[in-house]
Design a protein around this motif. Structure first.
Motif, PDB file in Angstrom:
ATOM      1  N   ASN A 363       1.682   4.310   9.368  1.00  0.00           N
ATOM      2  CA  ASN A 363       2.817   4.492   8.783  1.00  0.00           C
ATOM      3  C   ASN A 363       3.009   3.613   7.448  1.00  0.00           C
ATOM      4  N   GLY A 364       1.937   3.229   6.906  1.00  0.00           N
ATOM      5  CA  GLY A 364       2.010   2.205   5.865  1.00  0.00           C
ATOM      6  C   GLY A 364       2.761   2.665   4.636  1.00  0.00           C
ATOM      7  N   ILE A 365       2.595   1.608   3.705  1.00  0.00           N
ATOM      8  CA  ILE A 365       3.335   1.953   2.513  1.00  0.00           C
ATOM      9  C   ILE A 365       2.734   3.166   1.533  1.00  0.00           C
ATOM     10  N   GLY A 366       1.577   3.523   1.921  1.00  0.00           N
ATOM     11  CA  GLY A 366       1.025   4.441   0.956  1.00  0.00           C
ATOM     12  C   GLY A 366       0.486   4.269  -0.418  1.00  0.00           C
ATOM     13  N   ILE A 367      -0.606   4.990  -0.779  1.00  0.00           N
ATOM     14  CA  ILE A 367      -0.945   4.686  -1.920  1.00  0.00           C
ATOM     15  C   ILE A 367      -0.830   5.862  -3.099  1.00  0.00           C
ATOM     16  N   ASP A 368      -0.394   5.334  -4.462  1.00  0.00           N
ATOM     17  CA  ASP A 368      -0.139   6.377  -5.514  1.00  0.00           C
ATOM     18  C   ASP A 368      -1.257   7.297  -5.649  1.00  0.00           C
ATOM     19  N   ALA A 371      -4.202   6.277  -7.665  1.00  0.00           N
ATOM     20  CA  ALA A 371      -5.017   5.125  -7.246  1.00  0.00           C
ATOM     21  C   ALA A 371      -5.699   5.497  -6.210  1.00  0.00           C
ATOM     22  N   GLN A 372      -5.429   6.677  -5.454  1.00  0.00           N
ATOM     23  CA  GLN A 372      -6.161   7.216  -4.375  1.00  0.00           C
ATOM     24  C   GLN A 372      -7.825   7.260  -4.776  1.00  0.00           C
ATOM     25  N   LYS A 373      -8.124   7.781  -5.945  1.00  0.00           N
ATOM     26  CA  LYS A 373      -9.579   8.090  -6.482  1.00  0.00           C
ATOM     27  C   LYS A 373     -10.356   6.653  -6.698  1.00  0.00           C
ATOM     28  N   TYR A 374      -9.750   5.514  -6.389  1.00  0.00           N
ATOM     29  CA  TYR A 374     -10.549   4.249  -6.538  1.00  0.00           C
ATOM     30  C   TYR A 374     -10.409   3.689  -5.263  1.00  0.00           C
ATOM     31  N   ILE A 375      -9.927   4.039  -4.285  1.00  0.00           N
ATOM     32  CA  ILE A 375      -9.726   3.436  -3.122  1.00  0.00           C
ATOM     33  C   ILE A 375     -11.010   2.571  -2.306  1.00  0.00           C
ATOM     34  N   ALA A 382      -4.929  -1.532  -4.869  1.00  0.00           N
ATOM     35  CA  ALA A 382      -3.853  -0.901  -5.396  1.00  0.00           C
ATOM     36  C   ALA A 382      -2.805  -1.798  -5.908  1.00  0.00           C
ATOM     37  N   GLN A 383      -2.260  -1.698  -7.046  1.00  0.00           N
ATOM     38  CA  GLN A 383      -1.283  -2.656  -7.833  1.00  0.00           C
ATOM     39  C   GLN A 383       0.052  -2.306  -7.176  1.00  0.00           C
ATOM     40  N   GLY A 392      -6.658 -10.260   0.611  1.00  0.00           N
ATOM     41  CA  GLY A 392      -7.793  -9.665   0.625  1.00  0.00           C
ATOM     42  C   GLY A 392      -8.754  -9.391  -0.527  1.00  0.00           C
ATOM     43  N   PHE A 393      -9.855  -8.654  -0.401  1.00  0.00           N
ATOM     44  CA  PHE A 393     -10.784  -8.852  -1.475  1.00  0.00           C
ATOM     45  C   PHE A 393     -11.115  -7.412  -1.963  1.00  0.00           C
ATOM     46  N   GLY A 394     -10.597  -6.532  -1.385  1.00  0.00           N
ATOM     47  CA  GLY A 394     -10.594  -5.082  -1.699  1.00  0.00           C
ATOM     48  C   GLY A 394     -11.965  -4.479  -1.419  1.00  0.00           C
ATOM     49  N   LEU A 395     -12.655  -5.010  -0.186  1.00  0.00           N
ATOM     50  CA  LEU A 395     -14.106  -4.650   0.276  1.00  0.00           C
ATOM     51  C   LEU A 395     -14.110  -3.766   1.408  1.00  0.00           C
ATOM     52  N   GLY A 396     -12.907  -3.691   2.190  1.00  0.00           N
ATOM     53  CA  GLY A 396     -12.627  -3.054   3.526  1.00  0.00           C
ATOM     54  C   GLY A 396     -13.059  -1.637   3.527  1.00  0.00           C
ATOM     55  N   LEU A 397     -12.389  -0.883   2.502  1.00  0.00           N
ATOM     56  CA  LEU A 397     -12.727   0.710   2.619  1.00  0.00           C
ATOM     57  C   LEU A 397     -14.200   0.820   1.840  1.00  0.00           C
TER      58      LEU A 397
END
Length: 400
Positions: A363-368, A371-375, A382-383, A392-397
């Motif tokens: 139930n997170g805040i979601g992603i525009d 921006a979804q194509k860059y996750i 995401a901004q 975080g570093f943006g490495l998890g996904l």
């Protein structure tokens, strides 16, 4: 896209074939242009030769002189030999040249030319003999083989000594442009290949640097972890709640740092091309339970919960347990970090045609949508405006 040596060779091969194709097309283009110029030139000369024929046949005196020349030389035999022209032949040739010059002037045709009178042999109609040549230094074969001859009388034949130079000058611009294009493409191709090799080398150096750096981090991380455990067990330390909180903070932050270092190492390993899976039988449901247990304390603090809907009948996989657990861990961790209020995470498994399906919902805040194509890109986050409350570093996904 991982740029491996094999892919570089494929790029070189495809580009080389394309460059050869461009050269082939340019060659055929120039050859076609040259053929067209030759055809135009030949048609123009043939049109003027028809007018020269008309000028000769319309002059009765000149036609009679030509007939007389032919009759005078009919008695001479021999094959492929020029006939020494007499004064009468010179005079007739001069009249023909005057007609040729007049026709060329009318057509604004200024090319240098030589002409000859070629008479058929009385023994062999296919044989011919030179009665007159405006340039005595030319071989008889030049006029005998000439494709520029009067159609009706077939006596007057023309030779253009600078014909090939003229055709070359007509296509010089096309030739120069084609050579320039090929040179530019060749230079660009070589530059791209050199750049690709440099980039590949830099990428390998970067991966080596990250590997060395993260391994160096592991030693102080381990030391901090060990020191924290020893401090907790020490009887000399002041057992106040403040000291315990400090130790817990050190422990949690050290654990988070170790997780980030491990994540960087895993990404680097994947990028290096040396990534290998250690496959064995893994009970996915048991693995999910194990990972969920690690988040029990955090969820309790945040008032959240994990809902498990494990309905797959065949949940034993031939998989790498470590990486599969990391995938589940990262997805749950994201669900907790980006929850607007109390985290509510659902993990579900179900049977699929050729295996099973694993779904993780939160139930997170979601992603525009944009921006979804860059996750799944490395280091992408995401901004969220000027607020960066989630670290975080943006490495998890990307790792997932």
């Amino acid at each position: 896209m991982k740029l491996t040596t094999a892919k570089i060779y494929v790029i070189i091969t495809i580009t080389s074939i394309s460059l050869i194709g461009v050269v082939f097309v340019q060659y055929n283009w120039i050859e076609g242009a040259l053929s067209l110029e030759q055809e135009k030139f030949e048609n123009r000369v043939n049109t003027m030769l028809a007018e020269i024929d008309d000028g000769i046949t319309s002059d009765c005196t000149l036609s009679a002189d030509l007939a007389e020349i032919m009759e005078a030389h009919c008695q001479t035999c021999g094959r492929h030999k020029s006939i020494p022209p007499d004064e009468h032949t010179h005079e007739t040739a001069g009249q023909i040249q005057a007609i040729i010059d007049s026709v060329f002037i009318d057509h604004n045709f200024s090319h240098d030319y030589e002409f000859g009178l070629v008479l058929p042999s009385n023994h062999d109609p296919k044989d011919s003999r030179i009665a007159f040549a405006s340039d005595k230094s030319l071989e008889p074969a030049v006029f005998e083989d000439s494709r520029y001859q009067s159609e009706r009388t077939q006596l007057v034949r023309l030779h253009f000594p600078e014909e090939q130079q003229y055709f070359t000058s007509q296509i010089f611009l096309l030739l120069g442009l084609s050579v320039m294009i090929i040179l530019v493409l060749s230079f660009s191709f070589g530059y791209v290949i050199v750049t690709i090799h440099k980039q590949k080398k830099l990428s390998e150096m970067k991966n080596d640097f990250i590997n060395n750096l993260t391994h160096e981090f592991k030693t102080p991380i381990f030391s901090i972890s060990l020191a924290t455990k020893l401090l907790k067990k020490s009887d000399d330390i002041n057992r106040s709640s403040r000291d315990i909180n400090y130790l817990n903070l050190i422990k949690n932050e050290n654990k988070r740092l170790r997780a980030q270092v491990d994540k960087v190492l895993q990404i680097s390993l994947i990028d290096s091309g040396n990534f290998k899976l250690t496959r064995k039988k893994v009970d996915l449901h048991a693995l999910i339970d194990q990972v969920c247990d690690t988040f029990s304390v955090i969820l309790e603090e945040k008032g959240g919960k994990i809902h498990k809907q494990l309905e797959a009948s065949h949940h034993v996989l031939h998989s790498d347990e470590t990486h599969l657990s990391n995938v589940i861990y990262n997805l749950i961790d994201n669900g907790i970090k980006y929850a607007a209020d109390k985290p509510e995470i659902t993990i579900a498994t179900s049977d699929a045609d050729n295996g099973l399906c694993l779904r993780v919902k939160d139930n997170g805040i979601g992603i525009d949508r944009e921006a979804q194509k860059y996750i799944f890109d490395k280091f992408y986050r995401a901004q969220t405006g000027d607020v960066h409350d989630v670290k975080g570093f943006g490495l998890g996904l990307s790792y997932v």
